[in-house]
Design a protein around this motif. Structure first.
Motif, PDB file in Angstrom:
ATOM      1  N   SER A   1      70.250  27.774  30.232  1.00  0.00           N
ATOM      2  CA  SER A   1      70.634  26.941  31.361  1.00  0.00           C
ATOM      3  C   SER A   1      70.645  25.475  30.939  1.00  0.00           C
ATOM      4  O   SER A   1      69.928  25.072  30.027  1.00  0.00           O
ATOM      5  CB  SER A   1      69.654  27.137  32.524  1.00  0.00           C
TER       6      SER A   1
ATOM      7  N   LEU B   1      62.416  23.261  41.944  1.00  0.00           N
ATOM      8  CA  LEU B   1      63.750  22.691  41.764  1.00  0.00           C
ATOM      9  C   LEU B   1      64.263  22.045  43.052  1.00  0.00           C
ATOM     10  O   LEU B   1      65.023  21.083  42.996  1.00  0.00           O
ATOM     11  CB  LEU B   1      64.721  23.772  41.290  1.00  0.00           C
TER      12      LEU B   1
ATOM     13  N   LEU C   1      61.671  20.102  35.402  1.00  0.00           N
ATOM     14  CA  LEU C   1      62.795  20.750  34.721  1.00  0.00           C
ATOM     15  C   LEU C   1      62.361  21.364  33.398  1.00  0.00           C
ATOM     16  O   LEU C   1      62.775  22.484  33.059  1.00  0.00           O
ATOM     17  CB  LEU C   1      63.921  19.745  34.486  1.00  0.00           C
TER      18      LEU C   1
ATOM     19  N   VAL D   1      73.656  22.086  37.771  1.00  0.00           N
ATOM     20  CA  VAL D   1      73.200  23.075  36.788  1.00  0.00           C
ATOM     21  C   VAL D   1      74.398  23.882  36.315  1.00  0.00           C
ATOM     22  O   VAL D   1      75.308  24.188  37.091  1.00  0.00           O
ATOM     23  CB  VAL D   1      72.112  24.001  37.397  1.00  0.00           C
TER      24      VAL D   1
ATOM     25  N   PHE E   1      70.424  21.751  32.962  1.00  0.00           N
ATOM     26  CA  PHE E   1      70.300  20.949  34.164  1.00  0.00           C
ATOM     27  C   PHE E   1      70.651  19.514  33.807  1.00  0.00           C
ATOM     28  O   PHE E   1      70.150  18.967  32.822  1.00  0.00           O
ATOM     29  CB  PHE E   1      68.876  21.021  34.725  1.00  0.00           C
TER      30      PHE E   1
END
Length: 947
Positions: A671, A647, A578, A663, A673
């Motif tokens: 972004s 991912l 990530l 997400v 996550f």
């Protein structure tokens, strides 16, 4: 001249002087008289002036009194402000409206009472007014009353100028809170009404009495294909919009006439059908808008009922179809009584089972037609019929020729006039062909599953075949750096290593996904330091991002302390995936890692992890793709290398552990996550899993470690032997497993590096042979070298008697770490402690001085020691040499002789040009041990300070 003459002269002189004095006295008397009259006149003027002043003062007092009475009688607040913003005067009404006394108010700065959020605006307002010399202005803003409540005031401000300069500002303000509240409520009502109308699942258009559009939603524009936006249509004449979509309506002229008739009648119309040229069918609702009997406009509501219409038509067609089927006896009907005796068999059913109606009538359907294994199904259905329930079910029937057919049965109870169930009727539909198709599909699925299994095995084999030469490529690129290449050659080697590492990453991703899909991945739950793992991730990426305008931060829940039980390796891979993804798509800004405990269930802690960035973000319509395999979401033209598996693997790893991941992102806004995993809280007695020490031996520390290398690939042979030669570690080379067994019988080794896939005898077989026979190496560590990282291969290696597993391609540091772990010689495992005796010998009986020296070391020297890994990372060997030479004597000064020895060794290694990977490992080791000593050093400071 005689004496008499002198006397005459003297007498005449006296007479002249007497005459002169007489004249002077006359003049003085005259002047005195004039002065007296002037004084009388001046006194009169003074008295007159004093009377005028008294009159004026009385008039001013009277005027001021009237002015003050006028001000106090006004309900508005009247105040003055100096050019720099301080109140110089305020009317008494301020206490009634705001609760402040006149004394409290005067002298305050105007920003003291303005509500936060409006102060900057008001400062700019006054500044603009003064700069532009605006004579009078009006504005509204909220202020804080004395009791803290918010009061909205509206003020009119005037400038007072003296000699071309602003002397003060005079304002009249009144409480407009009620009006503002009413306006807000009205605006809120309007917004809610507008939002309700525009969000309806129908096309809405509202006109005023002049046929101008005052409200339209997007669905209306979509229905009729209008090119203009909803905002562009507002205030436009409806006829202009109608002209644009008129051609989309069937029989548009007829539609116009109906619409005009509705407007003229001003009667609500519901459900008027409007057909579109594109085949869609709309229902129109017309609602006139009237107020006090006056026509104010109308609302047009269009609802797309195409699907409902089609469904209705389909139902109608279906009814006609099945009615035709029933009429033509295409379904097999069978009527039985409560004992399953056949009362009537229709022609289609007879053809279905191969019996005539005469043969079936009177026979028992259960005994004649039903296989034994389906009789319980019929019994259960018979119970339902007795209760008045219908039902559908599948079963087999035995035909007259003994073959079987599959049928779908719809059974319905039959009741007599009194409502008593006297039997049932079954409608039978032949499913034999469908069942055959299902069987074929099942077989096809099995073939597809077998193909997928073969594909996975192919990927595993191919990854092994690619990893073997890739190991040599990566390894040789490391060795090439030590051959003092030119700048251009170093650039070529960097490209070679980068490409090889990228290929390695692709293969690893494919293999990881293969293992996950094959269910060959296991969770290894053991105690670990969760906070330490997150800090370690931060440090790794801080070094990677040190030349980029990106910061990486870690925020931890205060409750995340101590040891947790879970799969540390799997969590680390999730975080690395990530954060790597965030780093890949972030040009500048920050990456933030958060961890917090969301809930506690007995001993299980559900911990939520968040990785957020300020990168390019993901379009909302593509969010569903991010966790799909082989999918890459490209935003703003960005395209990054990779398989698109990172991912997808991350999601699988989270779900394997019983967690969830999601997400949130918007294009251009970064972004976030978020994943949540369950971890057990370890008992206070639990210990962390012992990890391999990152500090690696150098020089002659492993010279007594004799290694047997079993490897058939020439490139890998050269790679491993070159490393051991450089590290001055003695070794023997065997080209296959059989030769390794023979060598092991005659010579003792400390470690065996065993390749798995070899001709004649593979690594598993060779290991079994060494472990099973009497030889000097029966119990020494055997390390598997293989290009396969499949879990079952690892298990086979351990079952065969191997101690550990090193996956190709591996870097020099990984091989050295493995040798360090299993080398028989001690690896500098003496515990670092402060040599207090040395300190006392060095500084005498002066505890305060010792405490001061240690404190100086902690604050000034330790930060430089901790910077050593970063210096190695950027390959600044000049700076590393300077720091090593500078820092090596400081450890002795605070009683750390072991760290002093390591620092001296580092200084020597830098001077001798030791390879960069070992320098980096050694710097990490020194930094780690120094960091671990900090609590001990701080205790020493406190102890010596109190002596």
């Amino acid at each position: 001249m005689t004496h008499t003459d002198d006397i005459d002269i003297l007498r005449r002189r006296l007479e002249r002087e007497k005459s002169a004095r007489a004249q002077a006295e006359v003049i003085l008397e005259k002047k005195a008289l004039e002065l007296y009259h002037a004084n009388e006149q001046l006194q009169h003027l003074n008295e007159h002036l004093e009377q005028q002043v008294r009159d004026k003062l009385a008039e001013l007092r009277e005027s001021e009194q009237r002015y003050r009475q006028l001000i106090e009688s006004v309900q508005d607040i009247i105040y003055k402000i100096s050019p720099d913003g301080f109140f110089t005067f305020v009317s008494l009404s301020v206490e009634k409206l705001l609760g402040y006394s006149e004394k409290e108010f005067v002298g305050k700065h105007f920003t003291d009472i303005v509500a936060p959020g409006y102060r900057k605006m008001l400062i700019e307002f006054y500044q603009t007014m003064i700069d532009g010399r605006k004579d009078s202005t009006y504005n509204e803003f909220p202020v804080l009353a004395e009791n803290g409540r918010i009061v909205w005031i509206g003020q009119t401000v005037r400038l007072i100028e003296v000699d071309g300069h602003v002397a003060e500002l005079v304002a009249v303000a009144r409480d407009v809170s009620d009006r503002r509240k009413a306006e807000v409520e009205l605006q809120t009502t309007q917004i809610r009404l507008s939002s309700l109308i525009t969000s309806l699942q129908s096309g809405i258009l509202v006109q005023d009495e002049n046929q101008r559009i005052i409200l339209v939603n997007q669905l209306f524009c979509d229905m009729f294909g209008l090119s203009r936006s909803t905002q562009q249509l507002i205030k436009q004449d409806y006829s202009e919009a109608f002209a644009e979509f008129k051609s989309r309506i069937e029989h548009s002229e007829e539609f116009v006439q109906k619409a005009l008739q509705m407007i003229n009648d001003q009667v609500a119309v519901v459900g008027e059908v409007v057909r579109m040229t594109n085949g869609h069918i709309l229902e129109l609702d017309y609602i006139p808008i009237c107020l006090d009997g006056r026509h104010m406009g109308q609302l047009w509501k269009y609802t797309d009922v195409t699907e409902k219409y089609i469904a209705r038509e389909q139902i109608r067609i279906s009814e006609e179809k099945y009615r035709g089927i029933m009429n033509n006896m295409e379904l097999g009907l069978l009527e039985v009584d409560n004992d399953q005796t056949i009362l009537r068999a229709y022609d289609r059913f007879c053809r279905m089972v191969g019996y005539s109606e005469e043969e079936l009538t009177g026979a028992n359907a259960k005994e004649l037609l039903l296989p034994a294994d389906f009789k319980p199904v019929l019994d259960q259905q018979q119970v339902e019929r007795q209760q008045g329930n219908a039902g559908s079910y599948e079963l087999q029937l035995i035909k007259k020729d003994g073959s079987r057919i599959w049928v779908l049965v719809s059974g319905v109870p039959i009741a007599d006039q009194s409502g008593t169930i006297i039997g049932s009727i079954g409608i039978h539909y032949d499913l034999t062909e469908r069942k055959q198709l299902e069987g074929e599909l099942a077989r096809a699925k099995q073939i597809a599953d077998d193909a997928r299994h073969a594909e996975k095995q192919f990927l595993a084999n191919m990854s092994h075949e690619i990893r073997t030469p890739l190991n040599a490529i990566i390894g040789m690129s490391h060795l090439l750096f030590d051959t003092q290449p030119s700048r251009q050659q170093r650039e070529y080697i960097e490209i070679l290593k980068t490409s090889a590492d990228f290929l390695h990453s692709l293969i690893s991703d494919l293999l990881d996904m293969t293992k996950i899909e094959a269910g060959r991945i296991e969770i290894q739950a053991r105690p670990f330091d969760l906070a330490g793992l997150l800090r370690s991730t931060q440090k790794v990426f801080e070094m990677k991002l040190q030349n980029r305008p990106i910061t990486i931060d870690v925020m931890l829940d205060a409750r995340i302390t101590g040891t947790f039980v879970g799969d540390e390796v799997m969590l680390n891979q999730i975080l690395m995936n990530l954060v790597s993804n965030a780093e890949k798509f972030t040009e500048e800004g920050y990456i933030e890692i958060k961890a917090r405990i969301r809930k506690e269930e007995d001993s299980v802690h559900w911990i939520e992890f968040t990785v957020a960035d300020t990168g390019i973000g993901i379009p909302e319509e593509k969010l569903d793709l991010v966790f799909q395999k082989f999918k890459q979401v490209n935003s703003f033209g960005h395209k990054h290398k990779g398989t698109g598996l990172g991912l997808a693997i991350t999601k699988e790893l989270v779900e394997i552990q019983g967690g969830t991941i999601s997400v949130k992102s918007r294009a251009g806004e970064g972004s976030t996550f978020t994943f949540m995993l369950p971890f057990a809280k370890a008992d206070s007695t639990s210990e962390l899993v012992t990890k391999t020490d990152n500090s690696l031996p150098v020089g002659n520390e492993l010279k007594v470690c004799h290694v047997l290398i079993v490897e058939d690939n020439l490139m890998n042979q050269k790679y491993i032997t070159s490393l051991l030669t450089k590290w001055k570690i003695p070794f023997t080379l065997a080209l296959d497993g059989k030769k390794a067994v023979e060598v092991a019988k005659n010579e003792r080794f400390d470690i065996i590096l065993m390749d798995i896939q070899m001709p004649i005898m593979n690594g598993y077989e060779a290991t079994v042979a060494i472990r099973s026979t009497q030889n000097p190496n029966q119990h020494i560590p055997i390390i598997a070298l293989t290009a396969s990282a499949m879990l079952d291969h690892k298990n086979i290696a351990l079952e065969a008697g191997m101690n550990d597993f090193l996956t190709k391609p591996f870097e020099p540091s990984q091989l050295m770490a493995m040798l360090q772990r299993y080398a028989p010689t001690p690896m500098a495992d003496n515990e670092n402690v402060v040599d207090e005796k040395h300190l006392i010998e060095l500084y005498g009986n002066n505890p305060a001085y010792i405490a001061d020296m240690i404190d100086t070391f902690v604050t000034e020297i330790v930060p430089e020691v901790l910077s050593l890994p970063a210096v190695c990372q950027r390959k600044d060997w000049t700076e590393l040499a300077r720091l090593a030479h500078k820092l090596k004597p400081t450890f002795s000064m605070v009683g750390l002789p072991l760290l002093e020895e390591k620092m001296q060794q580092l200084d020597k290694m830098v001077k001798e040009g030791t390879e960069s990977s070992l320098l980096e490992i050694y710097c990490n080791d020194i930094a780690t041990e120094t960091s671990n000593m900090l609590p001990i050093l701080k205790e020493e400071i406190q102890k010596f300070s109190q002596m």
